[in-house]
Design a protein around this motif. Structure first.
Motif, PDB file in Angstrom:
ATOM      1  N   GLN A 305      36.262  31.992  50.730  1.00 45.86           N
ATOM      2  CA  GLN A 305      37.219  31.802  49.643  1.00 45.86           C
ATOM      3  C   GLN A 305      37.392  33.094  48.841  1.00 45.86           C
ATOM      4  O   GLN A 305      38.506  33.484  48.518  1.00 45.86           O
ATOM      5  CB  GLN A 305      36.737  30.675  48.711  1.00 45.86           C
ATOM      6  CG  GLN A 305      36.764  29.303  49.344  1.00 45.86           C
ATOM      7  CD  GLN A 305      38.192  28.758  49.504  1.00 45.86           C
ATOM      8  OE1 GLN A 305      39.165  29.431  49.201  1.00 45.86           O
ATOM      9  NE2 GLN A 305      38.291  27.534  49.995  1.00 45.86           N
ATOM     10  N   SER A 306      36.281  33.763  48.545  1.00 44.28           N
ATOM     11  CA  SER A 306      36.366  35.014  47.777  1.00 44.28           C
ATOM     12  C   SER A 306      37.128  36.064  48.577  1.00 44.28           C
ATOM     13  O   SER A 306      37.940  36.808  48.025  1.00 44.28           O
ATOM     14  CB  SER A 306      34.974  35.538  47.457  1.00 44.28           C
ATOM     15  OG  SER A 306      34.283  34.622  46.678  1.00 44.28           O
ATOM     16  N   VAL A 309      40.810  35.455  48.409  1.00 44.43           N
ATOM     17  CA  VAL A 309      41.371  35.896  47.125  1.00 44.43           C
ATOM     18  C   VAL A 309      41.505  37.419  47.120  1.00 44.43           C
ATOM     19  O   VAL A 309      42.539  37.969  46.725  1.00 44.43           O
ATOM     20  CB  VAL A 309      40.483  35.435  45.943  1.00 44.43           C
ATOM     21  CG1 VAL A 309      40.971  36.027  44.641  1.00 44.43           C
ATOM     22  CG2 VAL A 309      40.464  33.922  45.850  1.00 44.43           C
ATOM     23  N   TYR A 332      47.640  33.958  43.044  1.00 48.35           N
ATOM     24  CA  TYR A 332      47.323  32.570  43.391  1.00 48.35           C
ATOM     25  C   TYR A 332      48.291  32.038  44.451  1.00 48.35           C
ATOM     26  O   TYR A 332      47.872  31.352  45.385  1.00 48.35           O
ATOM     27  CB  TYR A 332      47.335  31.682  42.142  1.00 48.35           C
ATOM     28  CG  TYR A 332      46.818  30.288  42.439  1.00 48.35           C
ATOM     29  CD1 TYR A 332      45.509  30.110  42.878  1.00 48.35           C
ATOM     30  CD2 TYR A 332      47.631  29.168  42.322  1.00 48.35           C
ATOM     31  CE1 TYR A 332      45.023  28.848  43.179  1.00 48.35           C
ATOM     32  CE2 TYR A 332      47.154  27.896  42.621  1.00 48.35           C
ATOM     33  CZ  TYR A 332      45.849  27.735  43.048  1.00 48.35           C
ATOM     34  OH  TYR A 332      45.358  26.494  43.359  1.00 48.35           O
ATOM     35  N   TYR A 335      47.411  33.576  47.690  1.00 51.42           N
ATOM     36  CA  TYR A 335      46.135  32.999  48.129  1.00 51.42           C
ATOM     37  C   TYR A 335      46.356  31.631  48.781  1.00 51.42           C
ATOM     38  O   TYR A 335      45.798  31.322  49.825  1.00 51.42           O
ATOM     39  CB  TYR A 335      45.191  32.904  46.919  1.00 51.42           C
ATOM     40  CG  TYR A 335      44.086  31.891  47.082  1.00 51.42           C
ATOM     41  CD1 TYR A 335      42.960  32.172  47.844  1.00 51.42           C
ATOM     42  CD2 TYR A 335      44.194  30.630  46.502  1.00 51.42           C
ATOM     43  CE1 TYR A 335      41.966  31.224  48.006  1.00 51.42           C
ATOM     44  CE2 TYR A 335      43.203  29.686  46.660  1.00 51.42           C
ATOM     45  CZ  TYR A 335      42.089  29.982  47.417  1.00 51.42           C
ATOM     46  OH  TYR A 335      41.115  29.047  47.584  1.00 51.42           O
ATOM     47  N   ASN A 346      42.467  25.059  49.640  1.00 47.30           N
ATOM     48  CA  ASN A 346      42.564  26.025  48.546  1.00 47.30           C
ATOM     49  C   ASN A 346      41.872  25.551  47.272  1.00 47.30           C
ATOM     50  O   ASN A 346      41.827  24.358  46.969  1.00 47.30           O
ATOM     51  CB  ASN A 346      44.023  26.391  48.256  1.00 47.30           C
ATOM     52  CG  ASN A 346      44.824  25.222  47.781  1.00 47.30           C
ATOM     53  OD1 ASN A 346      45.130  24.328  48.558  1.00 47.30           O
ATOM     54  ND2 ASN A 346      45.131  25.193  46.504  1.00 47.30           N
ATOM     55  N   VAL A 352      40.014  30.352  40.952  1.00 48.91           N
ATOM     56  CA  VAL A 352      40.505  31.647  41.445  1.00 48.91           C
ATOM     57  C   VAL A 352      40.494  32.667  40.308  1.00 48.91           C
ATOM     58  O   VAL A 352      40.159  33.834  40.507  1.00 48.91           O
ATOM     59  CB  VAL A 352      41.920  31.496  42.062  1.00 48.91           C
ATOM     60  CG1 VAL A 352      42.549  32.845  42.348  1.00 48.91           C
ATOM     61  CG2 VAL A 352      41.835  30.675  43.346  1.00 48.91           C
TER      62      VAL A 352
END
Length: 403
Positions: A305-306, A309, A332, A335, A346, A352
Motif C-alpha cells: 500500500q505504501s 502511494v 489519492y 492511487y 484501496n 493515505v
DNA sequence: AGTCCACAGGAAGGGCAGGCGA
DNA sequence: TCGCCTGCCCTTCCTGTGGACT
C-alpha cells in the motif's frame, strides 16, 4: 560463468586497495580526535563527571542537525568516562539506544524492553503489560549501587510517535529505585523539540542542554583531512577532492556524515574503476549514488500500500494535466486507479494522508499545507529526489507491484 | 460578513497477529 | 486452549481551517 567469477574475486584480492581502514569513514567509527568540538566535549564531560563520585548527573539534552557530531561526541565522552570508571572500580554503565530503529526502540514497550535486555534480562517482544516490563527493568537495575547513563538518540522521533508521556515516565524511574541512579541523555535533530513538550514533562526533566552548531566548509575540510589520513593510502585523496566533498556537505547544513559518506563512496567508485586516485567526477557520481541508495534502502520492506502511494506521488507530474500544484486529492485519485490495476483494495483518504506524511518524514517529499480559498485547503506535495532516482524508484515499484 | 471548499488531522475503536501464563 | 496483553494497521467520525467567492 563460475570460472570468471572466481577470476574476478582473485583479481580483487590481488589488487592493491586504495583503502587502509574504510571503517574510519563510516558512522560506527568513533575517532579519538573530534575536530572543532572541544567546547561541547568539555561541557558534556563536566555535566557527566559527577557520576564518578556516584552522584547522579543532570539529564542532558543535545540538539543539532544531522551530521554535526552529536552522537560521536557523546559516545566519545562516555567511553572515556567508562575507562576512568573501570580503572577506579566505579559501577557505571552506559546504554546507547537509537529510537529511530524500527522494531527496537520506537515504542514505550520496546524501549523499556530493550533497556531491560541491555541489563541482561530476557523480555519477550510482545505479550507483557508495559508496567510489568518496567518492573523487570527496575529489578535488573536495582540490585546494587550503580550509575546508569541512558543515551537516547533521535529522541524527538520517539516522542513524535508515542507522545511525551514516556519521557515523564523515564524521568520518574529514579523515584522507584533505591540503589541505582539513572540519567537520561537525549539527542535530537530538532532544536524546537523541547518547546513542544508538555510543561509538566519539561519541568520533570530538569536538564542541561548543549547545542551543536553546523560545521562550515573549512571545518568539514579539517574533518575530512583527518579521517582520510586514517582511511586511505597516502596520495589517493587530493586537496581538491576534499574541498569538493566539504563544499557539497556544507551546502546541506554542514553535514559531516554526508561529507564522509561522499568520500567513502567516491573511493569505492574509484577502486571499482581501478583508479589509483579519487577524481572530482567520482564525487559527483557518489552524490547521485548516495541519494539513490538511501531512498532505495528507505523503501525496502515497505508494504504494498505504501509503495502504491509512493508510485502515485512519483507519477504525479505525468498526470497533472492542468500543470497546477500537486496535492493530496490528485495523489489519492492516482492511487485508487493504481490499486485497481494492481488488484489491491484501496485505503481511505485519511490513511493515505498519513502515508504521505510518512514519506515527508523520510525526506522523500516535502509537503506544505496551503489554502486555495474556496477551492479548499490541501497539501502541496513536492518531490525531494532527482529525476534519475525517481525513475529508478518507479521501476523498482513497478516490478514489485506487477504494474 | 458569511459561505463554502477540500482537505488536515485528532480521537476512538475494530481487527489481527503474536507472546505469555494458567 | 483460553484469556489477557501488546503493537500495528486501518476505518469512521468528527472538528478545524485559510482564503476565494458572494
Amino acid at each position: 560463468m563460475q570460472l570468471s567469477l572466481q577470476k574476478l574475486f582473485e583479481n580483487y584480492l590481488n589488487k592493491k586497495s586504495i583503502f587502509v581502514n574504510k571503517d574510519a569513514l563510516t558512522i560506527k567509527y568513533t575517532p579519538y580526535d573530534i575536530p572543532h568540538r572541544d567546547e561541547q566535549i568539555n561541557l558534556c564531560a563536566q555535566i557527566l563527571a559527577p557520576s564518578l563520585r556516584m552522584e547522579r548527573p543532570s539529564n542532558l539534552f543535545i540538539y543539532g542537525k544531522t551530521g554535526t557530531g552529536k552522537t560521536v561526541t557523546i559516545k566519545h565522552v562516555c567511553s572515556e568516562l567508562e575507562k576512568v570508571a573501570n580503572d577506579k572500580n566505579i559501577s557505571l554503565k552506559v546504554i546507547y539506544l537509537n529510537c529511530k530503529m524500527r522494531k527496537v526502540a520506537d515504542t514505550e514497550y520496546r524501549l523499556i524492553a530493550q533497556l531491560a535486555r541491555e541489563m541482561g534480562v530476557d523480555v519477550p517482544a510482545t505479550g507483557l503489560p508495559t508496567d510489568e516490563v518496567y518492573n523487570l527493568f527496575y529489578k535488573a537495575v536495582d540490585d546494587k549501587e550503580l550509575i546508569i547513563l541512558i543515551i537516547l538518540d533521535e529522541i524527538d522521533q520517539l516522542i513524535k510517535k508515542t507522545g511525551d508521556e514516556i519521557l515523564y515516565n523515564l524521568t520518574r524511574i529514579n523515584s522507584e529505585l533505591t540503589k541505582a541512579k539513572i540519567s537520561i541523555i537525549g539527542i535530537s535533530n530538532d532544536i524546537t523539540f523541547k518547546s513542544n513538550l508538555d510543561p509538566r514533562v519539561r519541568s520533570s526533566l530538569n536538564e542541561e542542554e548543549i547545542i551543536f552548531p553546523p560545521y562550515d566548509a573549512l571545518q568539514l575540510k579539517d574533518i575530512l583531512e583527518s579521517r582520510s589520513k586514517i582511511a586511505f593510502v597516502n596520495g589517493v585523496v587530493s586537496e581538491a577532492v576534499i574541498a569538493k566533498c566539504a563544499a557539497f556537505a556544507a551546502r546541506e547544513h554542514g553535514d559531516a556524515r554526508k561529507a564522509l559518506d561522499l568520500l567513502r563512496v567516491a573511493g569505492e567508485l574509484a577502486e571499482r574503476e581501478n583508479c589509483e586516485t579519487i577524481l572530482e567526477r567520482h564525487i559527483d557520481e557518489a552524490d547521485e549514488k548516495i541519494e539513490t541508495d538511501q531512498v532505495v534502502e528507505l523503501i525496502k520492506g515497505l508494504p504494498k500500500q505504501s509503495l502504491t502511494v509512493l508510485y502515485a506521488i512519483l507519477s504525479m507530474d505525468k498526470f497533472n494535466e492542468e500543470n497546477s500544484e500537486n496535492h493530496t486529492g490528485l495523489v489519492y485519485n492516482l492511487y485508487k486507479n493504481l490499486c485497481l490495476k494492481a488488484g489491491l483494495k484501496n485505503l481511505t483518504q485519511r490513511r493515505v494522508s498519513d502515508l504521505i506524511n510518512e514519506f515527508d518524514m523520510m525526506g522523500i517529499i516535502t509537503t506544505k499545507v496551503i489554502s486555495k480559498g474556496r477551492y479548499g485547503r490541501t497539501k502541496e506535495i513536492e518531490l525531494n529526489i532527482s529525476k534519475e532516482t525517481s525513475e529508478k524508484l518507479s521501476k523498482i515499484i513497478e516490478e514489485n507491484l506487477n504494474i
